[in-house]
Design a protein around this motif. Structure first.
Motif, short mmCIF file in Angstrom:
data_model
loop_
_atom_site.label_atom_id
_atom_site.label_comp_id
_atom_site.label_asym_id
_atom_site.label_seq_id
_atom_site.Cartn_x
_atom_site.Cartn_y
_atom_site.Cartn_z
N VAL A 177 -9.91 1.73 -1.59
CA VAL A 177 -9.02 2.79 -1.13
C VAL A 177 -9.62 3.41 0.11
O VAL A 177 -10.81 3.21 0.42
N LEU A 221 -4.42 5.54 -10.59
CA LEU A 221 -4.16 4.23 -9.99
C LEU A 221 -3.92 3.19 -11.08
O LEU A 221 -4.11 3.43 -12.27
N ARG A 231 -11.51 -3.30 -5.64
CA ARG A 231 -10.58 -2.17 -5.68
C ARG A 231 -10.96 -1.25 -4.52
O ARG A 231 -11.98 -0.57 -4.59
N TYR A 246 -3.97 3.52 -0.76
CA TYR A 246 -4.39 2.67 -1.88
C TYR A 246 -3.32 1.61 -2.14
O TYR A 246 -2.13 1.81 -1.88
N ASN A 276 0.84 -1.19 0.00
CA ASN A 276 0.00 0.00 0.00
C ASN A 276 0.88 1.25 0.00
O ASN A 276 1.92 1.28 0.65
#
Length: 368
Positions: A197, A170, A195, A186, A155
């Motif tokens: 974040v 991203l 996905r 993220y 991350n």
């Protein structure tokens, strides 16, 4: 009427007969006054006014209905160009200028490794796991089509300070614009089935479409889930988180798994204290997302709210000499990258408020 307003209205060609008489008297007081007015005319302010007039951007003020607010507000609406004119010609050249924010952030590769990011025009690579994986240029951090080819279980955290903003792409192609004093956590590479974040502060999302993997934002105890759309999140308040949906639909999931759906144009507020979600559909949500489009738009907002927003972007401290002044409401629009004096002058020209600037401290005072 003050000299400033007479001069500006003369430049804009909107003097009344009485105002013209007052201006003539002022010009007769000294030959220097006439020379000064001629100097202002040569700066071609009228052309600037026409540009602003075509954009239909107005700035106005209304007196608050609160009984304890004893403020005499101006009763006419002045284009933002008034502030622009005051800023260029009618204020002291020695006045302290507070510049707007810039593209700057800190990237944490891990808890002990950080990289300061700026607005360099040079293309640079940032190394992850001994590989050049992340491209950085002109205020944009790009993981797309670089890290996606690598299986990196790591991350990163992007943090913007006061007076800063940054953009990140991203690995799936999702674009995020992070506003000042915000953080985004993220993964370098997303999981195969989702996905996810995490956000604090404020950000605008343009999520890449992927019908097999939902994109989820965890913020202030609530989760925003969807598969590809545009929306903004303002989570600056520890109690209320605001989500504005520009396109498509999204779901908001509360901690007790209650799901509320939003459609395009909806504004949702998550009340963390009472665990409730309220949804409205305002006529316009421009004021909520204008910062992403390089503008400040205030729709009947209090001066207290306006100054709070400005303090984050211009990295300044604000103090109200009289708390009642924070309750005056304004409506208007101005460029986000303008010097703050432009906006402050517009407020001064349309209200009984004045500002004193001492380095990065702004004091809001009664004019009279």
């Amino acid at each position: 009427m003050r000299k400033k307003e007479l001069l500006v209205k003369y430049i804009l060609g909107i003097l009344s007969t009485k105002e013209r008489q007052l201006l003539d008297l002022w010009m007769k007081e000294s030959p220097n006054n006439a020379l000064y007015l001629e100097k202002l005319k040569k700066r071609n302010y009228s052309e600037r006014y026409q540009e602003y007039k075509r954009s239909h951007r107005n700035f106005s003020v209304r007196q608050s209905g609160w009984k304890h607010v004893l403020v005499q507000a101006a009763c006419w609406t002045i284009p933002v160009l008034v502030a622009f004119s005051l800023y260029l010609g009618l204020r002291s050249d020695k006045e302290i200028q507070i510049e707007p924010g810039t593209s700057k952030a800190i990237l944490y590769l891990d808890p002990t490794t950080k990289i300061e990011l700026g607005n360099s025009k040079e293309f640079e690579w940032i190394r992850l796991n001994r590989l050049d994986m992340v491209a950085e240029k002109q205020g944009i951090l790009d993981y797309h089509q670089t890290s996606s080819r690598q299986d990196i279980h790591q991350n990163n955290l992007l943090e913007t300070p006061r007076g800063g903003e940054y953009r990140v792409i991203l690995e799936d192609g999702t674009r995020i614009h992070l506003n000042s004093q915000s953080t985004l956590s993220y993964p370098v590479c997303f999981e195969a089935d989702n996905r996810t974040v995490e956000l604090t502060g404020e950000a605008y999302f343009e999520v890449a479409k992927d019908p097999k993997r939902p994109f989820m934002v965890k913020v202030n105890g609530v989760t925003v889930r969807q598969y590809g759309t545009k929306f903004s999140i303002n989570a600056r308040s520890p109690q209320n988180t605001m989500i504005v949906l520009e396109e498509g639909s999204i779901g908001m999931i509360s901690p007790d798994e209650d799901v509320r759906m939003l459609n395009a144009g909806d504004v949702a507020v998550w009340d963390r204290v009472h665990s409730t979600i309220s949804i409205t559909a305002p006529e316009s949500f421009e004021a909520y997302v204008a910062w992403h489009r390089s503008r400040f738009v205030f729709d009947d907002q209090s001066l207290g709210e306006i100054m709070e927003n400005l303090s984050l972007w211009y990295d300044m401290n604000v103090q109200f000499e009289d708390e009642a002044l924070s309750k005056i409401h304004f409506t208007g629009s101005v460029g986000r990258y303008e010097n703050v004096n432009i906006l402050l002058n517009a407020i001064e020209a349309t209200s009984s408020v004045k500002f004193h600037i001492d380095e990065h401290q702004i004091t809001v005072m009664n004019k009279y």
